[in-house]
Scaffold this active site. Structure first.
Site, PDB file in Angstrom:
ATOM      1  N   LYS A 126       0.826  -1.212   0.000  1.00 10.92           N
ATOM      2  CA  LYS A 126       0.000   0.000   0.000  1.00 10.92           C
ATOM      3  C   LYS A 126       0.855   1.256   0.000  1.00 10.92           C
ATOM      4  CE  LYS A 126      -4.290  -1.277   0.146  1.00 10.92           C
ATOM      5  NZ  LYS A 126      -5.521  -0.612  -0.242  1.00 10.92           N
ATOM      6  N   ASP A 174      -8.328   1.065   7.717  1.00  5.58           N
ATOM      7  CA  ASP A 174      -8.160   0.126   8.821  1.00  5.58           C
ATOM      8  C   ASP A 174      -6.683  -0.174   9.010  1.00  5.58           C
ATOM      9  OD1 ASP A 174      -7.773  -1.538   6.666  1.00  5.58           O
ATOM     10  OD2 ASP A 174      -9.811  -2.323   6.750  1.00  5.58           O
TER      11      ASP A 174
HETATM   12  C1  LIG Z   1      -2.278  -6.270   2.882  1.00  5.65           C
HETATM   13  C2  LIG Z   1      -3.384  -6.028   1.930  1.00  5.65           C
HETATM   14  N1  LIG Z   1      -3.550  -6.869   0.901  1.00  5.65           N
HETATM   15  C3  LIG Z   1      -4.541  -6.709   0.009  1.00  5.65           C
HETATM   16  C4  LIG Z   1      -5.435  -5.642   0.129  1.00  5.65           C
HETATM   17  C5  LIG Z   1      -6.551  -5.532  -0.869  1.00  5.65           C
HETATM   18  O1  LIG Z   1      -6.489  -4.383  -1.661  1.00  5.65           O
HETATM   19  P1  LIG Z   1      -7.813  -3.836  -2.362  1.00  5.65           P
HETATM   20  O2  LIG Z   1      -8.696  -3.269  -1.260  1.00  5.65           O
HETATM   21  O3  LIG Z   1      -7.334  -2.803  -3.318  1.00  5.65           O
HETATM   22  O4  LIG Z   1      -8.478  -4.982  -3.004  1.00  5.65           O
HETATM   23  C6  LIG Z   1      -5.294  -4.741   1.193  1.00  5.65           C
HETATM   24  C7  LIG Z   1      -6.206  -3.608   1.349  1.00  5.65           C
HETATM   25  O5  LIG Z   1      -6.152  -2.850   2.302  1.00  5.65           O
HETATM   26  C8  LIG Z   1      -4.248  -4.928   2.123  1.00  5.65           C
HETATM   27  O6  LIG Z   1      -4.054  -4.097   3.161  1.00  5.65           O
END
Ligand SMILES: Cc1ncc(COP(=O)(O)O)c(C=O)c1O
Length: 410
Positions: A84, A133
């Protein structure tokens, strides 16, 4: 020996997937190779940039009966602990260029933003905000600190104190709201309108597309690093999803670059937060109600990002769900590796793609459905490390540093 105990998996083949469909102009205006090159130029100039490792897991590949598994480990990304870091911070930078450009009546480049003291001073009057979150807010706060603008991040009642502090460390004001995630989103929106702040959200909705598009474009640098480091083009890619922005960024990359050689693309969600699978079944975007109760906090989303849907609706071969217990077992499996594999610290939201692969590899009908064979070359994205260290230790039984130390002794 089977790497995982049996767990229920729902696999839904996407009837709208069309192998010969062109990537097309609409999707190019959303995510494209030139825009990725621009994101790469900007992000790779930030202090501390380094491509994250692409790890080969021959032991797990043997256990799963496939030719290879490569795991892009995002735990070390810019010291923030997840992929992220690429998206939110890049969207903050792009927003500042747009906003200052409008104010000054000229184009403002990313380079100037960081090098021109007058522009930096102007950034100090701009406030960015979002609800989170954890991981997205951390990225927005970090980007704001790097670029010198103000930042207010909203977290909901159950976000851990550790995650709150990890955001505050980057100089953001962190506001805890009393309700759930959706109420934090509303509060951020409300306060942004009242105060003239700018919302940096990782999800898109009607009338709000520019910022989440930049977020996804930032994510594509991770895919580009992985594709550049792979010894061979993958045959299968399985990616975990919350609102779908991450999965869409990955899917679009392979679709645009090699339309004739697209890997089988599978979107993986928690069983109680499966808005993408439900949307695929319905043939249109639908929201999932309920408490979205899952340990995989980053994937606990009930509503699909519209931009992500533009890619995934016909770009994903299949959608699938896994239970929390499978994710926890997979975290432990990576912490205590198979012979020949490295020890990996992977957080709750990082492992859904691998968990789904291992479970489907055990199931002859799911394997046949996805064309998984001993020749398959699988690419996975470990999207976070121990972004909540207390929870990681509770679930795995050891801290991240213990896992790494024991792994290097092995
Ligand atoms: C560690 C992690 N993996 C995957 C995702 C999924 O991303 P998206 O909400 O763009 O599908 C998130 C989203 O916050 C995340 O924090």
């Amino acid at each position: 020996m089977k790497p995982l105990n049996p767990h229920p998996v729902t696999l839904y083949r996407n009837p709208r997937f069309t192998p010969a469909e062109a990537y097309g102009a609409d999707r190019t205006s959303l995510l494209s190779a030139p825009a990725m090159a621009q994101a790469q130029a900007v992000i790779s100039a930030w202090p501390g940039y380094a491509p994250t490792p692409l790890l080969a897991l021959p032991g797990l590949a043997r256990a799963a009966g496939v030719a290879s598994i490569h795991y892009k480990d995002e735990a070390g990304r810019f010291g923030l602990g997840s992929f992220k870091a690429l998206g939110g911070a890049y969207a903050v930078a792009s927003l500042l260029c747009r906003e200052l450009g409008q104010r000054l009546g000229r184009l403002v480049s990313h380079d100037e933003l960081q090098s021109d003291p007058v522009l930096r001073q102007a950034c100090a009057d701009i406030t960015v905000t979002c609800a989170t979150d954890g991981n997205h807010g951390r990225s927005v706060a970090w980007g704001a600190q790097m670029l010198g603008c103000r930042c207010v991040i909203y977290i909901h009642a159950t976000v851990s104190e550790g995650r709150k502090q990890a955001i505050a460390r980057y100089g953001a004001q962190v506001v805890r709201t009393s309700g759930n995630y959706d109420q934090a989103v509303q509060q951020a929106d409300h306060d942004a309108k009242a105060q003239g702040w700018f919302v940096i959200s990782d999800t898109s909705y009607p009338g709000y597309m520019d910022v989440p598009r930049d977020v996804m474009q930032g994510y594509q640098l991770m895919v580009h690093e992985a594709a550049s480091a792979l010894p061979q083009w993958p045959t299968h890619v399985l990616v975990q999803a919350g609102v779908g922005g991450f999965a869409a960024a990955v899917c679009a990359y392979f679709w645009e670059r090699h339309p004739e050689q697209r890997p089988v693309f599978v979107v993986v969600e928690p069983e109680r937060a499966d808005c993408l699978l439900q949307s695929a079944r319905a043939g249109e975007v639908v929201a999932v109600k309920g408490d979205l109760d899952t340990l995989m906090a980053g994937l606990a989303c009930g509503e699909v990002s519209l931009l992500a849907w533009q890619v995934l609706a016909s770009g994903a071969n299949a959608f699938c769900t896994i239970p929390d217990a499978a994710a926890v077992e997979t975290m432990r499996l990576l912490a205590s590796p198979q012979p020949g594999d490295p020890a990996i610290v992977a957080g709750e939201s990082a492992v859904a793609g691998l968990a789904a692969l291992l479970l489907m590899a055990e199931d002859p009908s799911a394997s046949a459905n996805l064309g998984l064979t001993p020749d398959s070359r699988v690419l996975l994205f470990g999207s976070e490390g121990d972004t909540d260290p207390t929870l990681y230790q509770q679930l795995v039984g050891r801290s991240a540093s213990q896992v790494r130390e024991q792994g290097s002794d092995a």
